[in-house]
Design an enzyme around this catalytic site. Structure first.
Site, mmCIF file in Angstrom:
data_model
loop_
_atom_site.group_PDB
_atom_site.id
_atom_site.type_symbol
_atom_site.label_atom_id
_atom_site.label_comp_id
_atom_site.label_asym_id
_atom_site.label_seq_id
_atom_site.Cartn_x
_atom_site.Cartn_y
_atom_site.Cartn_z
ATOM 1 N N LYS A 137 -0.812 22.588 11.213
ATOM 2 C CA LYS A 137 -0.702 23.059 9.832
ATOM 3 C C LYS A 137 0.683 23.656 9.633
ATOM 4 O O LYS A 137 1.105 24.532 10.418
ATOM 5 C CB LYS A 137 -1.779 24.117 9.616
ATOM 6 C CG LYS A 137 -2.259 24.298 8.213
ATOM 7 C CD LYS A 137 -3.476 25.232 8.276
ATOM 8 C CE LYS A 137 -3.991 25.573 6.913
ATOM 9 N NZ LYS A 137 -4.997 26.638 6.994
HETATM 10 C C1 E4P Z 1 -7.314 27.247 4.513
HETATM 11 O O1 E4P Z 1 -6.723 26.346 5.021
HETATM 12 C C2 E4P Z 1 -6.638 28.393 3.890
HETATM 13 O O2 E4P Z 1 -5.819 29.008 4.784
HETATM 14 C C3 E4P Z 1 -7.679 29.326 3.290
HETATM 15 O O3 E4P Z 1 -8.618 28.565 2.574
HETATM 16 C C4 E4P Z 1 -7.083 30.427 2.474
HETATM 17 O O4 E4P Z 1 -8.127 31.123 1.819
HETATM 18 P P1 E4P Z 1 -7.881 32.553 1.122
HETATM 19 O O5 E4P Z 1 -7.028 32.355 -0.077
HETATM 20 O O6 E4P Z 1 -9.272 33.004 0.766
HETATM 21 O O7 E4P Z 1 -7.229 33.414 2.154
#
Ligand code: E4P
Length: 217
Positions: free
Chosen positions: A83
């Site tokens: 990622k």
């Molecule tokens: C997933 O890949 C993201 O990092 C995550 O959904 C972020 O979610 P949040 O905005 O609730 O922290």
């Protein structure tokens, strides 16, 4: 629509996997910090629980650093997806990882143009953050609809991974908008099965069943 679980908590992943509800897992530095565990150990363990894609995020912001960290993460298991944040360095790293056969999730996407760039760079997944847009009074679902339209216009095969999901309603909305995947916190996945009419229906059926005095076994 595929369900990824947005957590680094092994117990939750295992439980949802046993219920057939896990197509993959996403983590981020905040979720790793919350788990209190070493990133390499926890990612390896998650990959041993689910055969689906498991996103592990780099911490470096420079291109060389992203490549070095991504290579380490990708070697942890065959189903690791590296990622990277949606920056110019992240896009450059995406192109390199694609050339090396490593899958990439481009994260922190907040606009259709950013999603277009990620697809052009060869991202496997683009992660638009729905909840964080809604938090500042913008329309996260509309962003997903726009990305869907753009990717379909040009036959991009990058998958739309709706992220930052905060409620069961978000899940319905991104499914209707045509997201390929939703990454969902465990608490929200559990809530998806709940309906007050299901609960009151069960109660009524059980009351009547007891009145019959019968037993199926
Ligand atoms: C997933 O890949 C993201 O990092 C995550 O959904 C972020 O979610 P949040 O905005 O609730 O922290």
């Amino acid at each position: 629509m595929k369900f990824f679980v947005d957590t680094a908590e092994i117990k939750d992943i295992r439980e949802l996997h046993e219920a057939g509800l896990v197509d993959g897992v996403t983590t981020n530095p905040s979720l790793i910090a919350k788990s209190g565990r070493d990133i390499k150990e926890v990612i390896k363990e998650i990959c041993s629980v689910t055969p689906g894609p498991v996103s592990a995020e780099v911490a470096a912001l420079d291109y060389e650093g992203m490549i070095a960290e991504g290579e380490v993460l990708a070697k942890l298991a065959d189903n690791v997806v590296v990622k990277v944040p949606l920056t110019l360095n992240g896009l450059k790293a995406t192109k390199t990882f694609k050339e090396r056969g490593i899958k990439i999730n481009v994260t922190l996407c907040f606009s259709a143009n950013q999603a277009l760039l990620a697809a052009k760079a060869g991202a496997t997944y683009i992660s638009p953050f729905l909840g964080r847009l809604d938090d500042i009074n913008l329309d996260g679902v509309e962003l997903i609809e726009n990305i869907r339209q753009i990717y379909d216009n040009y036959n991009f095969d990058t998958e739309i991974l709706a992220a930052s999901i905060r409620s069961p309603n978000h899940v319905t909305q991104v499914a209707l908008a045509g997201a390929d995947v939703a990454t969902i916190p465990t608490a929200v996945i559990r809530k998806l099965a709940d309906h007050p009419l299901t609960n009151s229906g069960i109660e009524g059926f059980l009351k009547d069943w007891k009145g019959t005095g019968q037993s199926i076994l």
